[in-house]
Each structure stands twice: as structure tokens, then as C-alpha cells.
Design an enzyme around this catalytic site. Sequence first.
Site, mmCIF file in Angstrom:
data_model
loop_
_atom_site.group_PDB
_atom_site.id
_atom_site.type_symbol
_atom_site.label_atom_id
_atom_site.label_comp_id
_atom_site.label_asym_id
_atom_site.label_seq_id
_atom_site.Cartn_x
_atom_site.Cartn_y
_atom_site.Cartn_z
ATOM 1 N N GLU A 203 0.830 -1.133 0.072
ATOM 2 C CA GLU A 203 0.059 -0.050 0.013
ATOM 3 C C GLU A 203 0.891 1.209 0.125
ATOM 4 O O GLU A 203 1.449 1.594 1.048
ATOM 5 C CB GLU A 203 -0.824 0.016 1.174
ATOM 6 C CG GLU A 203 -2.023 -1.024 1.202
ATOM 7 C CD GLU A 203 -3.033 -0.763 0.254
ATOM 8 O OE1 GLU A 203 -3.443 0.260 0.086
ATOM 9 O OE2 GLU A 203 -3.693 -1.704 -0.060
ATOM 10 N N CYS B 115 -2.857 9.422 2.090
ATOM 11 C CA CYS B 115 -2.644 8.762 0.854
ATOM 12 C C CYS B 115 -3.694 8.918 -0.174
ATOM 13 O O CYS B 115 -3.189 8.870 -1.364
ATOM 14 C CB CYS B 115 -2.258 7.330 0.930
ATOM 15 S SG CYS B 115 -3.558 6.321 1.647
HETATM 16 P P1 NDP Z 1 7.862 5.321 5.053
HETATM 17 O O1 NDP Z 1 8.011 4.542 3.800
HETATM 18 O O2 NDP Z 1 9.008 6.140 5.275
HETATM 19 O O3 NDP Z 1 7.678 3.884 6.012
HETATM 20 C C1 NDP Z 1 6.757 3.055 6.227
HETATM 21 C C2 NDP Z 1 7.312 2.033 7.467
HETATM 22 O O4 NDP Z 1 8.234 1.312 6.819
HETATM 23 C C3 NDP Z 1 7.827 2.665 8.572
HETATM 24 O O5 NDP Z 1 7.141 1.930 9.746
HETATM 25 C C4 NDP Z 1 9.061 2.582 8.529
HETATM 26 O O6 NDP Z 1 9.852 2.545 9.663
HETATM 27 C C5 NDP Z 1 9.303 1.131 7.669
HETATM 28 N N1 NDP Z 1 10.423 1.037 6.956
HETATM 29 C C6 NDP Z 1 11.461 2.029 6.679
HETATM 30 N N2 NDP Z 1 12.456 1.455 6.011
HETATM 31 C C7 NDP Z 1 12.140 0.139 5.856
HETATM 32 C C8 NDP Z 1 12.946 -1.134 5.467
HETATM 33 N N3 NDP Z 1 13.957 -0.966 4.808
HETATM 34 N N4 NDP Z 1 12.436 -2.514 5.658
HETATM 35 C C9 NDP Z 1 11.265 -2.471 6.353
HETATM 36 N N5 NDP Z 1 10.414 -1.372 6.836
HETATM 37 C C10 NDP Z 1 11.091 -0.122 6.808
HETATM 38 O O7 NDP Z 1 6.392 5.831 5.112
HETATM 39 P P2 NDP Z 1 5.752 6.991 5.970
HETATM 40 O O8 NDP Z 1 5.780 6.375 7.415
HETATM 41 O O9 NDP Z 1 6.790 8.160 5.814
HETATM 42 O O10 NDP Z 1 4.491 7.109 5.547
HETATM 43 C C11 NDP Z 1 4.037 7.952 4.405
HETATM 44 C C12 NDP Z 1 3.783 7.254 3.099
HETATM 45 O O11 NDP Z 1 2.793 6.162 3.183
HETATM 46 C C13 NDP Z 1 3.289 8.133 2.127
HETATM 47 O O12 NDP Z 1 3.981 7.820 0.885
HETATM 48 C C14 NDP Z 1 1.664 7.793 1.937
HETATM 49 O O13 NDP Z 1 1.235 7.820 0.724
HETATM 50 C C15 NDP Z 1 1.821 6.220 2.352
HETATM 51 N N6 NDP Z 1 0.663 5.790 2.764
HETATM 52 C C16 NDP Z 1 0.017 5.022 1.858
HETATM 53 C C17 NDP Z 1 -1.344 4.450 2.119
HETATM 54 C C18 NDP Z 1 -2.102 3.528 1.497
HETATM 55 O O14 NDP Z 1 -2.899 2.641 1.914
HETATM 56 N N7 NDP Z 1 -1.540 3.183 -0.080
HETATM 57 C C19 NDP Z 1 -2.031 5.060 3.488
HETATM 58 C C20 NDP Z 1 -1.071 5.918 4.177
HETATM 59 C C21 NDP Z 1 0.133 6.227 3.872
HETATM 60 P P3 NDP Z 1 10.296 4.059 10.139
HETATM 61 O O15 NDP Z 1 9.121 4.907 10.405
HETATM 62 O O16 NDP Z 1 10.864 3.689 11.577
HETATM 63 O O17 NDP Z 1 11.383 4.447 9.101
#
Ligand code: NDP
Length: 524
Positions: free
Chosen positions: A252, A286
Site C-alpha cells: 500500500e 495517501c
Molecule cells: P515510509 O515508507 O517512510 O515508512 C513506512 C514504514 O516502513 C515505517 O514503519 C518505516 O519505519 C518502515 N521502514 C522504513 N524502511 C524500511 C525497510 N528498509 N524495511 C522495512 N521497513 C522499513 O512511509 P511513511 O511512514 O513516511 O508514510 C508515508 C507514506 O505512506 C506516504 O507515501 C503515503 O502515501 C503512504 N501511505 C500509503 C497508504 C496506502 O494505503 N496506500 C496509506 C497511508 C500512507 P520508520 O518509520 O522507522 O522509518
Amino acid sequence: MGSLPLDGHTNGNANTNAGAARTIKSYAPATGELLGEVRVSSKDDVRAAVARARKAQAAWGVLPVEERCERLLRLRDAIVERADEIVDVVSAECGKPRQDALGHEVTVTADLLTWYCKNAPRILAPREVGLHLLVHKKSTVHYQPRGVVGVISPWNFPFAIPMGDIAAALASGNAVVVKPSEVTPLTIQKAKEIFDATGLPEDLFGVVHGFGDTGAALIESGIQKLVFTGGVETGKRVAAACGANLVPCVMELGGKAPLIACADCDVERTARAIVFGGFVNSGQVCISVERVYAHEAVHDTIVARVKELTNEIRQGDPQGDATVDVGAIIFPKQIEIAQKHIADAVAKGAEVVAGGKKKEGTGQFFEPTVLAGCDHSMTVMKEEIFGPIVPIQKVSSEDEAVRLANDSHLGLNAYVFTKNREKGKRLAQRIEAGSVVVNDVMVNYAAAETPFGGVKQSGFGRIHGEDALREMCDARHVLVGRVPEPSNDPLWFPYSQKAYKWQMRVLKALFSRGSIVKRIGKMF
Ligand code: NDP
């Protein structure tokens, strides 16, 4: 409670101890107040949480689905009962209005839990499949829980996003281990506290905290499925790690939702939808309205009305003030991103119609911003904003609007505004997106019955609805004979010219156009 000095980059709930320290601190983005901290999980902690979850799942997964769902409804009841507590922590940790937290996080979760629990027995019931070729056999498809499902979630909806995935996973007989965003760790702690108090097996719902490496450790820990919600770039790394470990995943990812305002739209409703859809949760959604294509017949009126409505928005710290419409920016990096988009757009000829800058003083706030005169040379029309900016472009036809809406690497949600619903439905068929909503914004996320997800780089797989429950399962096909089997089978060894000719006759009889079997039986 302490507080963090608010000085641009380090304010709000961004943690500053990512390196050496083994805790994550959570700060209120609206005030800078320290809200609490959690311990970072080591790789061993992650493996142990998955091992405990696996043990709990062994007993949970063999319960009849009706019984599982009946017990899971206790979680729904507890969430409703303790809604105020959830709103307190979400609102403080995200700086979002309490009404947002109640409606978009708690209510959506309660509805999803209810729908999954009521419908899982039907959706996951064994399904008999009629066979065309193997008419002498009978097939049944059983939906088996996969085992332990990993959930990696972002900070913008720290309750509803992971809890929706958890609800689907548990209703289908799996256990879950969740890695929330490091930016909002306290919300999942509250969810875990409520879950444990329901008397459901505690290890069914594990929580591990940390940064990207904790998420990576979860993918390598032997889970059977991952649901990831986050940005496109992280999603690519996560999907690659899932591929390397052969873990099936749902992605997602980001969105760039276009809103098409047709010449025959209700201008007042369209303008209000743009303002709500662009600025609710400070645009950190999103499926936010991320770009508007307004037909030239209504463009100027829409821009003027959007400007007026935007200037009426009440922004501030939502704690203790129920009239705040728009709260804080959860993650400080989003402020820099917003500033870059605006600078790029203005340099290329856009006009700032409302807002445009970070608010001075305490807390992480960015003014709801409207840009007019935009086009696709600007990053604000092409890349995800994830902040309170609505860029508007004038178009001369609906065809042009559809072409521009599809000129994107993302395809999560899209919106069409027209008084002619049939035309709205026709336009919806031409837009490349996982969901298209006519004359409304964002509501599709609250339709628990329907699949939610993206096309193109917005991801793959679906959450919500029947798809979500089946995504959480392996389909097991059991095939048995309708009649007693002979001791040797004509399709087995030894092969012979006679058997080959017989097979050829069967092929022609069944599949040749106009064959007698086809005409008589209409079987195929
Ligand atoms: P990120 O992609 O930065 O992070 C998402 C999650 O992944 C966090 O828990 C993060 O941890 C973790 N993460 C980071 N690096 C890794 C890795 N290498 N391996 C595994 N996990 C990892 O997104 P954001 O938290 O900044 O959220 C915003 C984004 O989410 C926007 O692009 C938005 O559009 C999208 N989004 C999509 C939705 C959908 O349903 N399609 C709904 C809501 C948001 P940490 O925070 O510790 O870095």
C-alpha cells in the site's frame, strides 16, 4: 513529561536518538511535549515475538471461524468502550483534531472489525468448484490461515491502518506482529494494551518497535505474509526484501489523487470537497486531493471559492479545542517537502492563492496552501506532496483532464465531480486508479466491504473487503473422485498409440467449434 526544544528540524515527535540509544521518544507535534518512549526491539526480540505469535496461532488458527470472530468482536467492543483513550493518544501523538481521530481512526476500525467478523464465516467457508474437464472429480477450496502476518505501518493513521490489517489477519486465523512507524509508537502501545485487556491470547498480537532495520528484521523472521503501508521508495526496498525471502506481500504505497472538476459540477460542493480532501489531517493522507484539474468553464469560480474556504480554516493545537479543523504536521520532514514544492511551482509561474508558509511559533504547522496556474512541469503536480497543498490546473476539456490525471506513476484514488452521475461513472472507467469516487472525497476508505489499493507504483494487493480476508489465507484445493477409481487409470503409464488417439478424439469432441458435445451439452 519533558519537552523538546522546538527549533525547526528537531521539533515535534521526530526522535533524535536514532543512533546509539535504544529507546524511541515520542513528541507531540503541536506542542513539542515529550509524550513517552518505547524500547527499540533487537533482531532477537523480533524473532522471539514471531516465535510467540506462531505458537499462539497454532491454537487460534484451528478454531472454527465463527468462534474466532465471536471472540474478536470483544476487541471491537473494547475499542468502542475506550474510544476516548485512543483519541487522546492519537490526537496528541499526531497533532490531529479529535474529530479526525474519532471518525477516521476509531470508527473506521470498529466498522472493519465488525464487517470482517460478520462476513469471514461466509467468505472463508470451503468453496465447491465445478470442474469442466475432470467431470468425474469434485473439488473443494479451503482457506487456510497463513501463519504469522507481519504489518509495517506509517505514521499518518497510526491506529486505523495497522488495526485494519490486524483485524483481517486475526479474523482469518493468523497471528500478527506489527512494526509501527518510529514517529508514532505510542498509538500501537495503546492498541496493544486494549487488546491484552480483552482476554484474547496476548501473543496473537505482537509489537516490535524500531526503525527501518527493525522492519527489515521482521521480513527476515520467518513470517508468512507482509502487509506494508508506506512510501514508494521504501516500498521498493521492502518488496525486494520480501522477494529475497519469498514472503508474499501487499504493498500500500503513495498516492497522487487527481480531482477532475467538470464543466457541469456543483461548484460549491466541488470547492468544499477540494478544501476538505486537500487539508484534512494536514494533507497527510495517501488519498488526499493532491491535484485539481478544473474545466475552464468553472475554473475561476472554483479557485475563488477554494481560496475563501481555505482562509476560513481554523488551524492550531487541537488539544482541548474541538473547533480546530487542521492540526499539525506529524513528521517535520514533510514541511521541507512542502516548501520545495511551492518554491518550484512559483519559480515556474504558479500563484500562491492562499497560505504558503510554515507557521511561526510553537509546534509544527504549515498553512493550508492553494496554488493556481499549475502545470505538469511542476513537481507539485507530479510527485506526492503528503502535506497541506492543493495545486490547481485549468483544462479545456474532460479528455484533457483524464489524460493529465493518468500522466502519473501513481494510481491510488481519483475523484470526479459532475452533476451527471452517468458521465461520472464513464469517466471513472478511464482513470488509472485503484478507486475512483464520484462527487465525494476519501469516503471509499470507510467502505469496509470494498477492496482498497493501488495500481502502477501505488502498489499491489488489496486491503479491506473479501479480498483482504482471502489475501490472508492460502487456498488449499482438495480433490476427490465422484465415483470409485479403477485400479489403473487410462491417463497413466503405460502410454500407447491407442491411448493417444483416444485423447485426440476427446480433445476434438470437447473443444472444436461446432462439436457435437459442445452443441448438445453446452458444457464448455
Ligand atoms: P515510509 O515508507 O517512510 O515508512 C513506512 C514504514 O516502513 C515505517 O514503519 C518505516 O519505519 C518502515 N521502514 C522504513 N524502511 C524500511 C525497510 N528498509 N524495511 C522495512 N521497513 C522499513 O512511509 P511513511 O511512514 O513516511 O508514510 C508515508 C507514506 O505512506 C506516504 O507515501 C503515503 O502515501 C503512504 N501511505 C500509503 C497508504 C496506502 O494505503 N496506500 C496509506 C497511508 C500512507 P520508520 O518509520 O522507522 O522509518
